[in-house]
Write a protein that holds these residues in place. Structure first.
Motif, PDB file in Angstrom:
ATOM      1  N   SER A 117      -1.884  15.844   9.002  1.00 40.04           N
ATOM      2  CA  SER A 117      -1.768  15.479   7.550  1.00 40.04           C
ATOM      3  C   SER A 117      -1.897  14.123   7.030  1.00 40.04           C
ATOM      4  CB  SER A 117      -1.259  16.322   6.734  1.00 40.04           C
ATOM      5  OG  SER A 117       0.059  16.303   7.002  1.00 40.04           O
ATOM      6  N   CYS A 118      -0.838  13.473   7.397  1.00 42.40           N
ATOM      7  CA  CYS A 118      -0.406  12.227   6.945  1.00 42.40           C
ATOM      8  C   CYS A 118      -1.628  11.238   7.346  1.00 42.40           C
ATOM      9  CB  CYS A 118       0.835  11.588   7.597  1.00 42.40           C
ATOM     10  SG  CYS A 118       1.382   9.817   7.469  1.00 42.40           S
ATOM     11  N   TYR A 119      -1.882  11.214   8.559  1.00 42.03           N
ATOM     12  CA  TYR A 119      -3.111  10.305   9.116  1.00 42.03           C
ATOM     13  C   TYR A 119      -4.245  10.427   8.505  1.00 42.03           C
ATOM     14  CZ  TYR A 119      -5.361   7.645  13.083  1.00 42.03           C
ATOM     15  OH  TYR A 119      -5.767   6.808  13.741  1.00 42.03           O
ATOM     16  N   ASN A 120      -4.604  11.835   8.117  1.00 44.05           N
ATOM     17  CA  ASN A 120      -5.756  12.263   7.326  1.00 44.05           C
ATOM     18  C   ASN A 120      -5.902  11.959   5.976  1.00 44.05           C
ATOM     19  OD1 ASN A 120      -8.523  13.568   7.300  1.00 44.05           O
ATOM     20  ND2 ASN A 120      -7.497  15.445   6.608  1.00 44.05           N
ATOM     21  N   ASN A 121      -4.736  11.956   5.158  1.00 42.32           N
ATOM     22  CA  ASN A 121      -4.667  11.803   3.740  1.00 42.32           C
ATOM     23  C   ASN A 121      -4.298  10.422   3.449  1.00 42.32           C
ATOM     24  OD1 ASN A 121      -5.153  14.448   3.294  1.00 42.32           O
ATOM     25  ND2 ASN A 121      -3.271  15.153   3.477  1.00 42.32           N
ATOM     26  N   TRP A 122      -4.030   9.408   4.402  1.00 39.53           N
ATOM     27  CA  TRP A 122      -3.729   7.962   4.001  1.00 39.53           C
ATOM     28  C   TRP A 122      -5.078   7.506   3.454  1.00 39.53           C
ATOM     29  CZ3 TRP A 122      -0.144   4.652   7.313  1.00 39.53           C
ATOM     30  CH2 TRP A 122       0.205   3.431   6.774  1.00 39.53           C
ATOM     31  N   HIS A 123      -5.458   6.688   2.424  1.00 38.33           N
ATOM     32  CA  HIS A 123      -6.486   6.093   1.886  1.00 38.33           C
ATOM     33  C   HIS A 123      -6.272   4.754   1.587  1.00 38.33           C
ATOM     34  CE1 HIS A 123      -8.878   9.899   2.455  1.00 38.33           C
ATOM     35  NE2 HIS A 123      -7.900  10.531   1.856  1.00 38.33           N
ATOM     36  N   THR A 124      -7.393   3.891   1.566  1.00 37.97           N
ATOM     37  CA  THR A 124      -7.088   2.476   1.005  1.00 37.97           C
ATOM     38  C   THR A 124      -7.311   2.752  -0.473  1.00 37.97           C
ATOM     39  OG1 THR A 124      -9.840   2.518   0.955  1.00 37.97           O
ATOM     40  CG2 THR A 124      -8.550   1.795   2.863  1.00 37.97           C
ATOM     41  N   LYS A 125      -7.194   1.445  -1.242  1.00 33.11           N
ATOM     42  CA  LYS A 125      -7.270   1.435  -2.665  1.00 33.11           C
ATOM     43  C   LYS A 125      -8.644   1.793  -2.946  1.00 33.11           C
ATOM     44  CE  LYS A 125      -5.470  -2.885  -2.797  1.00 33.11           C
ATOM     45  NZ  LYS A 125      -5.184  -4.155  -3.354  1.00 33.11           N
ATOM     46  N   VAL A 145       0.763  -1.173   0.001  1.00 33.87           N
ATOM     47  CA  VAL A 145      -0.085  -0.071  -0.030  1.00 33.87           C
ATOM     48  C   VAL A 145       0.904   1.191  -0.024  1.00 33.87           C
ATOM     49  CG1 VAL A 145      -1.615   1.168   1.268  1.00 33.87           C
ATOM     50  CG2 VAL A 145      -1.756  -1.144   1.327  1.00 33.87           C
ATOM     51  N   GLN A 146       0.653   2.177  -0.872  1.00 34.54           N
ATOM     52  CA  GLN A 146       1.432   3.331  -1.034  1.00 34.54           C
ATOM     53  C   GLN A 146       1.025   4.147   0.315  1.00 34.54           C
ATOM     54  OE1 GLN A 146       0.548   5.775  -4.415  1.00 34.54           O
ATOM     55  NE2 GLN A 146       2.356   7.090  -3.818  1.00 34.54           N
ATOM     56  N   LYS A 147       2.051   4.720   1.081  1.00 27.90           N
ATOM     57  CA  LYS A 147       1.865   5.193   2.393  1.00 27.90           C
ATOM     58  C   LYS A 147       2.050   6.807   1.882  1.00 27.90           C
ATOM     59  CE  LYS A 147       3.592   1.496   5.030  1.00 27.90           C
ATOM     60  NZ  LYS A 147       4.675   0.865   5.953  1.00 27.90           N
ATOM     61  N   PRO A 148       1.445   7.745   2.506  1.00 24.18           N
ATOM     62  CA  PRO A 148       1.402   9.202   2.316  1.00 24.18           C
ATOM     63  C   PRO A 148       2.806   9.727   2.820  1.00 24.18           C
ATOM     64  CG  PRO A 148       0.164   8.671   4.247  1.00 24.18           C
ATOM     65  CD  PRO A 148       0.272   7.455   3.705  1.00 24.18           C
ATOM     66  N   PRO A 149       3.071  10.872   2.258  1.00 21.61           N
ATOM     67  CA  PRO A 149       4.401  11.560   2.709  1.00 21.61           C
ATOM     68  C   PRO A 149       4.015  12.105   4.130  1.00 21.61           C
ATOM     69  CG  PRO A 149       3.320  12.888   1.071  1.00 21.61           C
ATOM     70  CD  PRO A 149       2.592  11.324   1.227  1.00 21.61           C
ATOM     71  N   PHE A 150       5.102  12.089   4.910  1.00 20.88           N
ATOM     72  CA  PHE A 150       5.026  12.848   6.033  1.00 20.88           C
ATOM     73  C   PHE A 150       4.720  14.252   5.920  1.00 20.88           C
ATOM     74  CE2 PHE A 150       8.298   9.757   7.104  1.00 20.88           C
ATOM     75  CZ  PHE A 150       7.618   9.081   8.211  1.00 20.88           C
ATOM     76  N   GLY A 151       3.802  14.634   6.556  1.00 17.69           N
ATOM     77  CA  GLY A 151       3.093  16.242   6.577  1.00 17.69           C
ATOM     78  C   GLY A 151       3.203  16.875   8.025  1.00 17.69           C
ATOM     79  N   GLY A 202     -10.584   4.202  -1.754  1.00 15.07           N
ATOM     80  CA  GLY A 202     -10.527   5.754  -1.539  1.00 15.07           C
ATOM     81  C   GLY A 202     -11.115   6.057  -0.072  1.00 15.07           C
ATOM     82  N   GLY A 203     -11.087   5.077   0.613  1.00 16.44           N
ATOM     83  CA  GLY A 203     -11.851   5.292   2.088  1.00 16.44           C
ATOM     84  C   GLY A 203     -10.654   5.708   3.132  1.00 16.44           C
ATOM     85  N   PRO A 204     -11.071   6.107   4.228  1.00 16.74           N
ATOM     86  CA  PRO A 204      -9.780   6.414   5.081  1.00 16.74           C
ATOM     87  C   PRO A 204      -8.977   5.175   5.600  1.00 16.74           C
ATOM     88  CG  PRO A 204     -11.992   6.698   6.112  1.00 16.74           C
ATOM     89  CD  PRO A 204     -12.337   6.349   4.689  1.00 16.74           C
ATOM     90  N   LYS A 205      -7.831   5.285   5.533  1.00 16.34           N
ATOM     91  CA  LYS A 205      -7.017   4.081   6.196  1.00 16.34           C
ATOM     92  C   LYS A 205      -6.847   3.979   7.628  1.00 16.34           C
ATOM     93  CE  LYS A 205      -3.824   0.890   5.119  1.00 16.34           C
ATOM     94  NZ  LYS A 205      -4.338  -0.263   4.367  1.00 16.34           N
ATOM     95  N   CYS A 206      -6.845   5.369   8.164  1.00 11.83           N
ATOM     96  CA  CYS A 206      -6.673   5.622   9.458  1.00 11.83           C
ATOM     97  C   CYS A 206      -7.811   6.003  10.326  1.00 11.83           C
ATOM     98  CB  CYS A 206      -5.432   6.500  10.142  1.00 11.83           C
ATOM     99  SG  CYS A 206      -4.014   6.356   9.035  1.00 11.83           S
ATOM    100  N   PRO A 207      -7.916   5.065  11.451  1.00 12.64           N
ATOM    101  CA  PRO A 207      -9.441   5.270  12.405  1.00 12.64           C
ATOM    102  C   PRO A 207      -9.529   6.828  12.839  1.00 12.64           C
ATOM    103  CG  PRO A 207      -7.985   3.781  13.546  1.00 12.64           C
ATOM    104  CD  PRO A 207      -7.359   4.232  12.031  1.00 12.64           C
TER     105      PRO A 207
END
Length: 87
Positions: free
Chosen positions: A72-80, A12-18, A82-87
């Protein structure tokens, strides 16, 4: 909801640190996620993904729901899908 295997999770592609106004050191992820997931009926899944997100993003939003704008990292990390990855 089906859980992904460890092999699938590593792809899974991880978001960049923000930026973060709610930083959590890796040593405190367990405590922060325990609080974050305290109100859900899906504790095991919530804790799994919260800890994964915390380890990568180095932050956990305050409270048991919402407030993701502080990390921003927690907020912008999505599943394939498009849903949120992080609770």
């Amino acid at each position: 909801m089906a859980l992904m295997s460890k092999a699938e999770l590593s792809k899974v592609q991880k978001p960049p640190f923000g930026s973060s106004t709610c930083p959590v050191p890796n040593t405190r992820c367990g405590v922060a996620c325990h609080h974050r997931c305290s109100a859900t009926s899906h504790k095991k899944t919530c804790l799994f993904y919260c800890n994964k997100c915390c380890q990568w993003c180095k932050c956990v939003p305050p409270g048991t729901n919402g407030n993701k704008g502080c990390c921003s990292c927690y907020n912008n990390w999505h599943t394939k899908r498009g849903g949120p990855k992080c609770p």
